[in-house]
Scaffold this motif. Structure first.
Motif, PDB file in Angstrom:
ATOM      1  N   UNK A   1      17.620 -18.057  -7.483  1.00  0.00           N
ATOM      2  CA  UNK A   1      17.013 -17.840  -6.162  1.00  0.00           C
ATOM      3  C   UNK A   1      15.907 -16.791  -6.235  1.00  0.00           C
ATOM      4  N   UNK A   2      16.091 -15.754  -7.068  1.00  0.00           N
ATOM      5  CA  UNK A   2      15.059 -14.726  -7.217  1.00  0.00           C
ATOM      6  C   UNK A   2      13.781 -15.362  -7.763  1.00  0.00           C
ATOM      7  N   UNK A   3      13.901 -16.178  -8.796  1.00  0.00           N
ATOM      8  CA  UNK A   3      12.719 -16.843  -9.340  1.00  0.00           C
ATOM      9  C   UNK A   3      12.080 -17.737  -8.280  1.00  0.00           C
ATOM     10  N   UNK A   4      12.896 -18.463  -7.526  1.00  0.00           N
ATOM     11  CA  UNK A   4      12.370 -19.348  -6.492  1.00  0.00           C
ATOM     12  C   UNK A   4      11.611 -18.607  -5.410  1.00  0.00           C
ATOM     13  N   UNK A   5      12.023 -17.383  -5.114  1.00  0.00           N
ATOM     14  CA  UNK A   5      11.347 -16.582  -4.095  1.00  0.00           C
ATOM     15  C   UNK A   5      10.022 -16.007  -4.590  1.00  0.00           C
ATOM     16  N   UNK A   6       9.851 -15.933  -5.911  1.00  0.00           N
ATOM     17  CA  UNK A   6       8.663 -15.295  -6.476  1.00  0.00           C
ATOM     18  C   UNK A   6       7.701 -16.250  -7.177  1.00  0.00           C
TER      19      UNK A   6
ATOM     20  N   UNK B   1      14.700 -11.044 -28.964  1.00  0.00           N
ATOM     21  CA  UNK B   1      14.656 -12.489 -29.189  1.00  0.00           C
ATOM     22  C   UNK B   1      13.709 -13.155 -28.195  1.00  0.00           C
ATOM     23  N   UNK B   2      13.878 -12.846 -26.907  1.00  0.00           N
ATOM     24  CA  UNK B   2      13.048 -13.491 -25.891  1.00  0.00           C
ATOM     25  C   UNK B   2      11.590 -13.061 -26.005  1.00  0.00           C
ATOM     26  N   UNK B   3      11.353 -11.796 -26.313  1.00  0.00           N
ATOM     27  CA  UNK B   3       9.983 -11.339 -26.507  1.00  0.00           C
ATOM     28  C   UNK B   3       9.309 -12.044 -27.663  1.00  0.00           C
ATOM     29  N   UNK B   4      10.059 -12.266 -28.745  1.00  0.00           N
ATOM     30  CA  UNK B   4       9.481 -12.950 -29.906  1.00  0.00           C
ATOM     31  C   UNK B   4       9.238 -14.429 -29.634  1.00  0.00           C
ATOM     32  N   UNK B   5       9.865 -14.946 -28.581  1.00  0.00           N
ATOM     33  CA  UNK B   5       9.679 -16.348 -28.204  1.00  0.00           C
ATOM     34  C   UNK B   5       8.605 -16.490 -27.133  1.00  0.00           C
ATOM     35  N   UNK B   6       7.968 -15.386 -26.753  1.00  0.00           N
ATOM     36  CA  UNK B   6       6.854 -15.442 -25.811  1.00  0.00           C
ATOM     37  C   UNK B   6       7.183 -15.118 -24.372  1.00  0.00           C
ATOM     38  N   UNK B   7       8.409 -14.719 -24.079  1.00  0.00           N
ATOM     39  CA  UNK B   7       8.774 -14.342 -22.711  1.00  0.00           C
ATOM     40  C   UNK B   7       8.298 -12.924 -22.410  1.00  0.00           C
ATOM     41  N   UNK B   8       7.947 -12.703 -21.129  1.00  0.00           N
ATOM     42  CA  UNK B   8       7.556 -11.381 -20.662  1.00  0.00           C
ATOM     43  C   UNK B   8       8.290 -11.076 -19.360  1.00  0.00           C
ATOM     44  N   UNK B   9       8.626  -9.813 -19.160  1.00  0.00           N
ATOM     45  CA  UNK B   9       9.325  -9.419 -17.932  1.00  0.00           C
ATOM     46  C   UNK B   9       8.387  -9.511 -16.745  1.00  0.00           C
ATOM     47  N   UNK B  10       8.871 -10.138 -15.654  1.00  0.00           N
ATOM     48  CA  UNK B  10       8.099 -10.262 -14.421  1.00  0.00           C
ATOM     49  C   UNK B  10       8.772  -9.548 -13.260  1.00  0.00           C
ATOM     50  N   UNK B  11       9.876  -8.900 -13.517  1.00  0.00           N
ATOM     51  CA  UNK B  11      10.597  -8.155 -12.489  1.00  0.00           C
ATOM     52  C   UNK B  11      12.016  -7.885 -12.931  1.00  0.00           C
ATOM     53  N   UNK B  12      12.769  -7.214 -12.054  1.00  0.00           N
ATOM     54  CA  UNK B  12      14.185  -6.971 -12.300  1.00  0.00           C
ATOM     55  C   UNK B  12      14.960  -7.331 -11.040  1.00  0.00           C
ATOM     56  N   UNK B  13      16.223  -7.657 -11.244  1.00  0.00           N
ATOM     57  CA  UNK B  13      17.058  -8.119 -10.134  1.00  0.00           C
ATOM     58  C   UNK B  13      18.494  -7.672 -10.385  1.00  0.00           C
ATOM     59  N   UNK B  14      19.138  -7.146  -9.334  1.00  0.00           N
ATOM     60  CA  UNK B  14      20.555  -6.809  -9.421  1.00  0.00           C
ATOM     61  C   UNK B  14      21.341  -7.992  -8.876  1.00  0.00           C
ATOM     62  N   UNK B  15      22.189  -8.549  -9.714  1.00  0.00           N
ATOM     63  CA  UNK B  15      22.912  -9.762  -9.367  1.00  0.00           C
ATOM     64  C   UNK B  15      23.972  -9.506  -8.319  1.00  0.00           C
ATOM     65  N   UNK B  16      23.901 -10.244  -7.227  1.00  0.00           N
ATOM     66  CA  UNK B  16      24.866 -10.110  -6.140  1.00  0.00           C
ATOM     67  C   UNK B  16      26.272 -10.412  -6.635  1.00  0.00           C
TER      68      UNK B  16
END
Length: 199
Positions: free
Chosen positions: A73-78, A134-149
Motif C-alpha cells: 500500500x505504501x508503494x501504491x500511495x507513492x 544484495x539489493x544495492x548490487x542488483x540496482x535497487x535504491x531506497x525511495x523512502x522508509x515505512x513502519x509496518x502497521x
C-alpha cells in the motif's frame, strides 16, 4: 549444479511454508492460511530448485493487485505502476550460492515486459546489512522508509527502474509475442497500464 526456476505447485505449499518460517527475522512468518491466500492471489509465485530440492521461492504482485500488505500500500500511495516483490526466501544451506540472484533475475525478466519498476523492502534491523548490500548490487535504491502497521518494524522501501519496459510497451503494447518464454507464470488477468519511462 544448475538452478531451475519454475512455477510453484500447490502440493509444495507446506515446503514453502517451512522454508519461509525457517528464514529468520528478515522475513515475516506465515501460517498455512496466509500462504494459501498469497498462492490464490499472487501474479508471480515461483520456486528455485537445485539438485532436485526446493532451494528458495519468490512471490510478487503487480501494482493493480488486491493485496493487503501495508508495504504494498505504501508503494501504491507513492508510485503509479510497479511490480512488488512481496517475499523471497532461500534455504539456509543454499545462501550465497546464487539462488537469490537467480530468483531476482527471473522476476526481473518477467516484470520488465509488464512494469516500469521493481519494488521491495528490506527490514532495517541489526544484522541485515547483507540484504541491503544484495539489493544495492542488483540496482535497487531506497525511495523512502515505512513502519509496518502491526509489526513496528521499519523497512527501507526500495525501487529499481526497468529500462526495457518503455521499449516493450511502445513496440508491442499489451500484445506480447506468443512465445513460451514470454508467457505469464500464473494465469492472472493483466490490467492495461500507461507507458512508463526509465528513471
Amino acid at each position: 549444479m544448475s538452478i531451475a526456476i519454475r512455477d510453484v505447485r500447490e502440493h509444495e505449499l507446506d515446503s514453502v511454508l517451512a522454508l519461509n518460517n525457517a528464514a529468520g527475522p528478515a522475513i515475516l512468518p506465515l501460517d498455512a492460511a496466509r500462504l494459501r491466500h498469497l498462492f490464490d492471489r499472487a501474479e508471480y509465485f515461483r520456486v528455485a530448485e537445485r539438485d532436485g530440492a526446493m532451494a528458495g521461492f519468490l512471490i510478487g504482485f503487480g501494482a493493480q493487485a488486491q493485496h493487503d500488505s501495508s508495504n504494498f500500500a505504501w508503494f501504491g500511495a507513492h508510485h503509479p505502476d510497479f511490480f512488488y516483490i512481496d517475499r523471497v526466501a532461500v534455504a539456509s544451506r543454499r545462501r550465497g550460492g546464487g539462488v537469490g540472484r537467480a530468483l531476482y533475475a527471473d522476476a526481473q525478466s518477467y516484470a520488465e515486459l509488464r512494469y516500469p519498476q521493481l519494488a521491495c523492502e528490506v527490514f532495517l534491523q541489526q544484522g541485515n546489512d547483507h540484504a541491503l548490500l544484495f539489493h544495492g548490487s542488483f540496482g535497487f535504491r531506497e525511495v523512502g522508509q515505512h513502519v509496518m502497521a502491526g509489526h513496528d518494524i521499519r523497512a527501507a522501501m526500495l525501487m529499481k527502474g526497468l529500462c526495457s519496459y518503455a521499449w516493450v510497451r511502445d513496440t508491442y503494447g499489451d500484445a506480447l509475442p506468443d512465445e513460451p518464454w514470454l508467457q505469464q507464470p500464473r494465469q492472472v488477468a493483466q490490467p492495461a497500464r500507461p507507458t512508463g519511462t526509465c528513471a
